[in-house]
Design a protein around this motif. Structure first.
Motif, PDB file in Angstrom:
ATOM      1  N   THR A  54       0.819  -1.217   0.000  1.00 56.07           N
ATOM      2  CA  THR A  54       0.000   0.000   0.000  1.00 56.07           C
ATOM      3  C   THR A  54       0.853   1.267   0.000  1.00 56.07           C
ATOM      4  N   ASN A 135      -1.028   0.216  -5.245  1.00 50.09           N
ATOM      5  CA  ASN A 135      -2.425   0.623  -5.157  1.00 50.09           C
ATOM      6  C   ASN A 135      -3.065   1.004  -6.483  1.00 50.09           C
ATOM      7  N   LEU A 139      -6.313  -1.173  -5.699  1.00 49.32           N
ATOM      8  CA  LEU A 139      -7.213  -0.326  -4.910  1.00 49.32           C
ATOM      9  C   LEU A 139      -8.051   0.587  -5.807  1.00 49.32           C
ATOM     10  N   GLN A 140      -8.548   0.044  -6.913  1.00 52.48           N
ATOM     11  CA  GLN A 140      -9.434   0.811  -7.788  1.00 52.48           C
ATOM     12  C   GLN A 140     -10.848   0.877  -7.237  1.00 52.48           C
ATOM     13  N   PHE A 174      -6.405  10.031   1.785  1.00 55.43           N
ATOM     14  CA  PHE A 174      -5.829   9.385   0.620  1.00 55.43           C
ATOM     15  C   PHE A 174      -5.258  10.476  -0.286  1.00 55.43           C
ATOM     16  N   ASN A 177      -1.402   7.728  -4.497  1.00 51.79           N
ATOM     17  CA  ASN A 177      -1.526   6.293  -4.241  1.00 51.79           C
ATOM     18  C   ASN A 177      -1.193   5.925  -2.805  1.00 51.79           C
ATOM     19  N   ILE A 179      -1.894   6.152   1.501  1.00 51.34           N
ATOM     20  CA  ILE A 179      -2.923   6.265   2.532  1.00 51.34           C
ATOM     21  C   ILE A 179      -2.245   6.732   3.811  1.00 51.34           C
ATOM     22  N   LEU A 290     -10.699  -0.811   3.184  1.00 45.66           N
ATOM     23  CA  LEU A 290     -10.219   0.424   2.571  1.00 45.66           C
ATOM     24  C   LEU A 290     -11.267   0.922   1.585  1.00 45.66           C
ATOM     25  N   ASP A 291     -11.656   2.187   1.713  1.00 48.00           N
ATOM     26  CA  ASP A 291     -12.652   2.789   0.824  1.00 48.00           C
ATOM     27  C   ASP A 291     -12.060   4.055   0.218  1.00 48.00           C
ATOM     28  N   PRO A 292     -11.365   3.946  -0.935  1.00 46.81           N
ATOM     29  CA  PRO A 292     -10.699   5.120  -1.505  1.00 46.81           C
ATOM     30  C   PRO A 292     -11.658   6.207  -1.946  1.00 46.81           C
ATOM     31  N   GLU A 293     -12.862   5.843  -2.375  1.00 47.35           N
ATOM     32  CA  GLU A 293     -13.829   6.832  -2.841  1.00 47.35           C
ATOM     33  C   GLU A 293     -14.201   7.810  -1.728  1.00 47.35           C
ATOM     34  N   ALA A 295     -12.269   8.070   1.131  1.00 52.27           N
ATOM     35  CA  ALA A 295     -11.055   8.262   1.936  1.00 52.27           C
ATOM     36  C   ALA A 295     -11.234   7.695   3.341  1.00 52.27           C
TER      37      ALA A 295
END
Length: 399
Positions: A54, A135, A139-140, A174, A177, A179, A290-293, A295
């Motif tokens: 990550t 990522n 992590l898309q 985020f 790439n 976190i 993990l929820d990148p959308e 953060a």
């Protein structure tokens, strides 16, 4: 032939693990050994073992993997370029880069990597690493990392509310790439670091502070152990210090934690980009979403054994390089420790321990730990080819 047998053995290992736990086909099984080892397929037909990191972005391949497997030209055209040296003590390094796109198949997910740098990853993490996956691809979408049963599960967006029941949401951000997690490290009453730490599942340590983060601390009275690393990161060697901290607070508070700080004057661990890194010695204690959308990072404590209060009893660390030689390479050596006093040097190759050739010690046995204690005899090959024997009395931790 050796490479084919290795791939078959690794595939059997992953298959046998998968059979022991009923997980959906879409899940990505991993083996945890300080890092998360995944099996992926490149260009539809080439199986490789990669570490999920990550703290990284793209797909990277290992230089020795390409040589040992005869895959130097399997991924198209190459050029040379410069890239940042990461955690090692260099700002920039020159590397080969495959410039033809490489297809990645991971679980049921498919990606295309546009450019693929070639690095010396095995010098850092050993023979069971063919590459590294960051990522940009994995992590898309939201991702569950389950250390309890050792699988990664891609999730739909938005993350269903029931999946986060029992989890704690961390203060996270985020950027690109990477976190970042807001955390507090208390070394003692006078030395506290309260800031942003990178979530680095590519690091097998606990908490590592940057040189900048400790520049205003007063650690003179705290017992410390300094060590040098032959390969401390992509940027080559490193110098670090180990010590004990009173507590580390992220999702909850962990007491009596062994941490490190960097003495590097160059590279990522020298600067101000964050307070430090949080490695898998910490993250493996949690199941993670993990929820990148949004953060968001969610964690829930699991039942894995905590090892963050333990430090080295051999006062050195080794890397399994039986892919290219007959032994384990001494990669970390503590100043004034029992290994250094016995005569060990960085780059020494350990051939046997208590009369047993290390090339006969399986990866599974290494992961469980050898449980060495008391008088332990090492047969060692020096850089000049001389074979010597060292005896260590293994008992006390370095800090």
């Amino acid at each position: 032939m050796k490479r084919i047998l290795y791939l078959l053995c690794l595939s059997v290992t992953f298959l046998s693990l998968k059979c022991h736990a009923a997980i959906p086909e879409d899940d990505i099984r991993f083996i945890f050994d300080g890092h998360l080892y995944l099996q992926v397929t490149l260009n539809d037909s080439i199986p490789v073992s990669v570490i999920y990191d990550t703290g990284a972005d793209l797909l990277y391949l290992d230089e020795d993997y390409l040589k040992v497997s005869g895959q130097q030209d399997a991924f198209g055209k190459k050029t040379k370029s410069h890239m940042r040296g990461g955690a090692g003590n260099k700002d920039m390094i020159q590397v080969d880069i495959f410039i033809d796109p490489i297809k990645i198949h991971c679980g049921k997910l498919d990606y295309t990597n546009k450019i693929t740098p070639v690095l010396r990853l095995r010098d850092i993490v050993g023979r069971y690493t063919d590459g590294l996956l960051g990522n940009t691809h994995l992590l898309q979408s939201p991702l569950m990392i389950n250390f309890s049963e050792e699988f990664i599960r891609p999730l739909e967006h938005p993350v269903p509310a029931h999946l986060t029941e029992g989890y704690r949401k961390l203060d996270a951000k985020f950027e690109g790439n990477r976190i970042y997690i807001k955390s507090k490290l208390t070394i003692d009453a006078e030395n506290v670091v309260d800031g942003w730490f990178v979530m680095d599942i590519g690091s097998g340590g606990s908490v590592s502070l940057t040189r900048e983060a400790v520049s205003n601390l007063h650690l003179e009275k705290i017992p410390q152990a300094r060590y040098a690393a032959l390969a401390g990161g992509i940027g080559g060697g490193a110098e670090e210090v180990s010590l004990r901290a009173s507590s580390f607070t992220m999702g909850d508070t962990l007491d009596n934690i062994v941490i490190e700080y960097s003495l590097n004057e160059k590279g990522a661990m020298s600067g101000k980009f964050c307070s430090g890194l949080i490695g898998t010695t910490i993250w493996s204690l949690y199941d993670i979403i993990l929820d990148p959308e949004n953060a968001s990072v969610w964690v829930k404590r699991n039942n894995r054994e905590a090892t963050y209060s333990k430090s080295s009893t051999t006062h050195m660390a080794v890397i399994d390089r039986t892919d290219i030689c007959d032994g384990w390479v001494v990669n970390i050596l503590y100043e004034g420790g029992i290994a250094q006093k016995a005569g060990f040097e960085l780059g020494d190759v350990i051939l046997s321990i208590n009369g047993r050739p290390v090339k006969d010690i399986s990866w599974e046995e290494q992961r469980k730990g050898l449980g060495l204690e008391g008088n332990t005899i090492y047969k060692v090959k020096k850089k000049n080819g001389e074979i010597v024997t060292y005896t260590l009395y293994i008992k006390n931790q370095i800090v």
